[in-house]
Each structure stands twice: as structure tokens, then as C-alpha cells.
Design a protein around this motif. Structure first.
Motif, PDB file in Angstrom:
ATOM      1  N   GLU A 137       1.612   7.085  -6.606  1.00  0.00           N
ATOM      2  CA  GLU A 137       0.765   8.084  -6.662  1.00  0.00           C
ATOM      3  C   GLU A 137       1.251   9.455  -6.378  1.00  0.00           C
ATOM      4  O   GLU A 137       0.906  10.493  -7.116  1.00  0.00           O
ATOM      5  CB  GLU A 137      -0.505   7.603  -5.679  1.00  0.00           C
ATOM      6  N   ILE A 138       2.091   9.615  -5.295  1.00  0.00           N
ATOM      7  CA  ILE A 138       2.608  10.835  -4.942  1.00  0.00           C
ATOM      8  C   ILE A 138       3.505  11.302  -6.185  1.00  0.00           C
ATOM      9  O   ILE A 138       3.704  12.566  -6.500  1.00  0.00           O
ATOM     10  CB  ILE A 138       3.499  10.725  -3.820  1.00  0.00           C
ATOM     11  N   VAL A 183       3.008  10.598  -9.421  1.00  0.00           N
ATOM     12  CA  VAL A 183       2.141  10.937 -10.526  1.00  0.00           C
ATOM     13  C   VAL A 183       1.768  12.289 -10.244  1.00  0.00           C
ATOM     14  O   VAL A 183       1.767  13.194 -10.933  1.00  0.00           O
ATOM     15  CB  VAL A 183       1.210   9.850 -10.682  1.00  0.00           C
ATOM     16  N   TYR A 184       1.253  12.631  -8.889  1.00  0.00           N
ATOM     17  CA  TYR A 184       0.608  13.684  -8.542  1.00  0.00           C
ATOM     18  C   TYR A 184       1.743  14.708  -8.639  1.00  0.00           C
ATOM     19  O   TYR A 184       1.611  15.917  -9.063  1.00  0.00           O
ATOM     20  CB  TYR A 184       0.291  13.748  -7.176  1.00  0.00           C
ATOM     21  N   THR A 202       2.223  16.825 -11.637  1.00  0.00           N
ATOM     22  CA  THR A 202       1.176  17.729 -12.312  1.00  0.00           C
ATOM     23  C   THR A 202       1.454  18.933 -11.380  1.00  0.00           C
ATOM     24  O   THR A 202       0.575  20.087 -11.856  1.00  0.00           O
ATOM     25  CB  THR A 202      -0.286  17.217 -11.925  1.00  0.00           C
ATOM     26  N   LEU A 244       2.043   1.919  -3.607  1.00  0.00           N
ATOM     27  CA  LEU A 244       0.985   2.535  -4.249  1.00  0.00           C
ATOM     28  C   LEU A 244       1.227   4.108  -3.825  1.00  0.00           C
ATOM     29  O   LEU A 244       0.962   4.924  -4.776  1.00  0.00           O
ATOM     30  CB  LEU A 244      -0.141   1.889  -4.097  1.00  0.00           C
ATOM     31  N   LEU A 245       1.275   4.446  -2.515  1.00  0.00           N
ATOM     32  CA  LEU A 245       1.231   6.003  -2.090  1.00  0.00           C
ATOM     33  C   LEU A 245       2.468   6.590  -2.764  1.00  0.00           C
ATOM     34  O   LEU A 245       2.248   7.610  -3.318  1.00  0.00           O
ATOM     35  CB  LEU A 245       1.265   5.759  -0.811  1.00  0.00           C
ATOM     36  N   LYS A 305       0.972  -1.140   0.143  1.00  0.00           N
ATOM     37  CA  LYS A 305      -0.006  -0.042   0.009  1.00  0.00           C
ATOM     38  C   LYS A 305       1.052   1.264  -0.059  1.00  0.00           C
ATOM     39  O   LYS A 305       0.742   2.246  -0.710  1.00  0.00           O
ATOM     40  CB  LYS A 305      -0.837  -0.059   1.292  1.00  0.00           C
TER      41      LYS A 305
END
Lengths: 295, 295
Positions: free
Chosen positions: A56-57, A59-60, A63, A52-53, A49
Motif C-alpha cells: 500500500e505504501i 501504491v500510495y 500518487t 500489505l503495508l 500484514k
């Protein structure tokens, strides 16, 4: 069975006790093994998990405005590092806690066999004793037969005594080893956990700094500039065509992003103060800021 | 749409950008919220597994010799304490990480509404502009109608300009708040994790000592004594009946378990050395040891 001596009965009780002891160790070490394995599995799931964090961090972060992006990526790297240590924790718990506990399955099996051997020696002794009894009742005067049965009983008794002693020794070793092993296993568990917690503490300290160091103001400037519509770009082209000087100036500021940012920054602050100005003036501001945005 | 000014087109681009920005925040904060929630859930599952371990270690401890039993119970208490802090970790992550991220669902909603308001103001302006255009084409000489359309356009433009400014402000605030919030949320995450790791490190240090301090030798004595069959008890009764002195001596040694243990201990060592003795002698040993076992 009525013919068994108090010694034999005592031994039966002892055997039962040893059997219960072996069964108890088998059960509890087995249960501990399964529960530690479940604990390790959940730790691995927690690592998944967190991975995955991390993803995602990242990927974020892509942006986001530069400072936050950089802070987030560094933060994600540290969070990933904690997971590497969690993975090491998982592997070490498997080797140092679960494997030794699992090994008790076989250890217990050999002890059970030792016990079985002793039991059959004792059973042989009991049978010989019954046989001698029978001989004495049926042929009380046949010295030879009785003497032969007596010496067979003696052999059986010696054998039973020897295996009983061996069993006592092996059970003693087993008990000694068991105490040492459970101490070792739980000690290793604590050491592995502590190593992980210490590393996590160290890495999170760095992660915290990465996040705290994100320069909000700098990013807000970048964000504000990005909001000024690129449609002005076309009009900018005209301005550029008309003024080579302006173009050169823009080129210079683009190559020095640091300088550019501090310039942008002071300009932005000015714009905030001048909010009550006319729209035309703002348009001019927009025009200038788009020049920087091109970079 | 052909009639829209470059300004209006620029604004459309800006609006699109703001919309994308809001959507991006909504997506990424939503994803982060879910992943942190999953991380917290797995942490809670890990706590559950560790709680089962605590329970099993206590159950197992009850089957063990006194020193190990005590060490295991103390160890289990410490392991339980770590889980209490893990529970605190779970609760604090929910309040300080998940809730603030979840709150972005509503924050984003209000920003979307702000954007919608601005868009309708701009649409009204565009319509007024088209209408003015039509008036001018159809009634180029009707000054009154054109003047009225002009003043209506002016109002619509002022309105669009005002809401655009408001939107820019609100989006600026949103961006500022977002950067602060993500910094705060990740900072809190790190602080909560660090507090847990620090506590775990502290508690495991104590747990380690409890396990290392288990006196193996003492427990082995107890174990060895326990293996000597209680069947001799019946014979002991006879010995007691015959010797009041012996009974009294036993009573005394029973009330001083410390003395008893050291006595048992030296006797046990003697017994180990004398393994080659005859069985009768061992029986006597057994008899004596059962006396102590009664305690």
C-alpha cells in the motif's frame, strides 16, 4: 500382590514416578511446542500484514510528488526488508525451536516402551515368586521342583534387575538430554529473536532517515505547479508559435530538471509574496508554470 | 456551459484535480490507517500468544528440578517483560500512527466542504455570466438592466475569485500538512518499533543468561535422588528407632542442604561406578539416599 517384597513395591513406586515424569515431559513439551508454533504463526501473520503495508505504501507513493514518492518507496523497501528478516525468524524458529520440541513426541514414545519392558520383566519376576511360594506350600518336600522354581525366579530376578538398571540409565539419559534440550531450545529461541530485533533496529534506522530526508518544500512546489490548469496549454501553443525564442528557452529548462526546479521554486516564492496582485498577473504566472508542467 | 470562459474551464479542471487529490488522500490514508491497525492487531495477537507461552513455561517450571525451575521462571519473567514492551508498542502505535491517520477522515471532510463552497461560488458566477449574456441579447439597449447584471456578475466574479484563492490556500496548507503528517506518522512508527526492538534486545540478553546459567549437573543429582523409592521410608523408621545417633546425623544433614547435596553428589557418582555390585549393597545406598530425600 501381597507376596511382593518391599523392593518390588519400591520399584513400583519408582516406575510410577518415571511414568509420571515421562507423561509430564510429554504434556509440557507438547504444550510448549504448540504455543511456540502459535507464536510463530502469529509472527507470520504479522509479516503478512506488514507486507500489505509495504504494498500500500508503494501504491500510495505512486500518487505522490517526487520527493515524498521517493522517500515512501525507500521506506517501503526497508519495511519489506524487515519482513524478509521476520520470514527468516519464522523459518529459524520452526527449525530450531518447534522441530526439536516436536521430536519429543517420539523420544517420549521410546521411553514409554523402555518402561513397559522393565514392567513386564518385573511382572515375570513377581509371577515366579508366587509360583515358588505355591510350590513350597504344595510340595514342601519335592526338592527338585522347588529348586527348579528357585532357579527360574533367580533368572527372572536377574532379568528384572538388569532391565531396571537399563531403565534407570535410559531415564537418567532422558533427564540429562531433556534439561540440555530445553536449555538449547530456549537459548535458540532467544538467539533467533535477538538476531531479528538487531536487524530490525538497523534497518529501521535507515528507514527513518529516508522519511526524514523527504524535502517538503520541493514537493510543495511540484504540487503547486501541478494545480495550475493545463487548459492554458492551448493558449501556450499560441505563445509558442509566436515566439521561437520562448520555446527554445523552455526546452532548455526542461532538459535540466534541477535548474528548472530551483527556478520554479524562486518563482513560487515570488508568487506567494504577490498574492494581492491582480488576476491578470496571476494568469501570466500560470502560463509560465504550465510550461514547466509539460515536462 | 458553452459560455464559460477559458479561465472558468481551467478552474473546473483545477477543481477536478483538487477533488481527485482529496479523494486520493482519503483513500490512501484510509487504507494505510486500516493496514497499520491490522499490523497493530496482529502485534497484539503475538503478545497474547507470548503471554500464553509465559504462563505455560511457569506451569512447566513448577514440575521441574530446582535449577531448571528457577532458570525457566526467570526466563518466563523476561519473556513477560518483552510482552509488556510489546503492549507499550501497541498502545503507542495506536496513539501515534493510527489516530493521526484516522483524523484524516475529518480533515478530508472539511476540505471537501471548502471545495464545495468554491464550486458554488463559481456556479453563481457562471449563472450571472449567462444572465448577463441573456440581458444583452434580449435588451441590448437597456443600459440599466445590463449595468445591474454587470455589477452582479462582478460581485459573483469577485466572490468566486476570493473563494478560489481561499481554496488554493487551504489546499496548499492541506498538502503541506499532509506531507508533514505522513512523514511524522511514519517517523513515529519507526521510532516506536525501534524502541521496542531495542528493549527486546536488552531483555533477551538477560533471558539468555538465565537459561544458560541453569546448572544441569545439580538438577540431575536432585532428579536421581528423587527416583529412589520412598517406600524405604518405613524401613528407615526402624533404623531410626534403633539408632538415635543416626537420626541426629540425618537431622543435621537436613538442615544444611548445601552440604547434603555435595554429599549426595559424591555418593551418586560412586553408585554409578559400582553398578556391578550386589543388589544388597544398592539397597543400602537406597536407604541412605531416602534419608536425604526426606528433606
Amino acid at each position: 500382590m501381597m507376596s511382593r517384597t518391599p523392593d518390588a513395591r519400591a520399584r513400583d513406586t519408582q516406575t510410577k514416578q518415571i511414568q509420571e515424569n515421562i507423561t509430564s515431559v510429554e504434556k509440557h513439551f507438547g504444550d510448549l511446542c504448540q504455543l511456540f508454533a502459535a507464536y510463530v504463526r502469529k509472527t507470520a501473520r504479522l509479516r503478512d500484514k506488514a507486507d500489505l503495508l509495504v504494498k500500500e505504501i508503494n501504491v500510495y507513493a505512486d500518487t505522490e510528488t517526487p520527493n515524498l514518492k521517493c522517500g515512501l518507496k525507500n521506506f517501503a523497501d526497508q519495511l519489506a526488508k524487515v519482513q524478509d528478516y521476520r520470514q527468516a525468524e519464522v523459518e529459524r524458529l520452526e527449525v530450531k525451536v518447534i522441530e526439536p520440541l516436536k521430536a519429543y513426541g517420539n523420544i517420549v514414545k521410546t521411553k514409554r516402551e523402555d518402561l513397559k519392558q522393565t514392567q513386564s520383566a518385573r511382572n515375570r519376576e513377581a509371577k515366579q515368586m508366587q509360583q515358588l511360594e505355591r510350590m513350597r506350600q504344595r510340595n514342601p518336600s519335592d526338592r527338585q521342583i522347588i529348586s527348579q522354581a528357585e532357579s527360574e525366579l533367580q533368572r527372572a530376578t536377574m532379568d528384572a534387575t538388569r532391565t531396571t538398571r537399563q531403565l534407570e540409565e535410559t531415564i537418567d539419559d532422558f533427564e540429562k538430554q531433556k534439561i540440555r534440550d530445553i536449555k538449547k531450545v530456549l537459548g535458540e529461541f532467544v538467539m533467533v529473536e535477538m538476531a531479528f530485533h538487531a536487524k530490525a533496529l538497523e534497518i529501521y534506522t535507515t528507514a527513518y532517515q529516508h522519511i526524514q530526508n523527504v524535502d517538503e518544500e520541493g514537493d510543495l512546489e511540484v504540487f503547486r505547479n501541478s494545480l495550475h490548469p493545463p487548459d492554458y496549454q492551448s493558449r501556450l501553443e499560441i505563445v509558442r508559435a509566436n515566439s521561437k525564442l520562448s520555446l527554445n528557452r523552455t526546452g532548455t529548462s526542461m532538459s535540466k530538471s534541477g535548474t528548472m526546479q530551483s527556478r520554479t521554486s524562486s518563482r513560487q516564492r515570488k508568487r506567494d509574496d504577490e498574492e494581492d496582485e491582480e488576476e491578470d498577473d496571476e494568469d501570466e504566472d500560470d502560463l509560465e508554470e504550465v510550461t514547466d508542467d509539460e515536462h
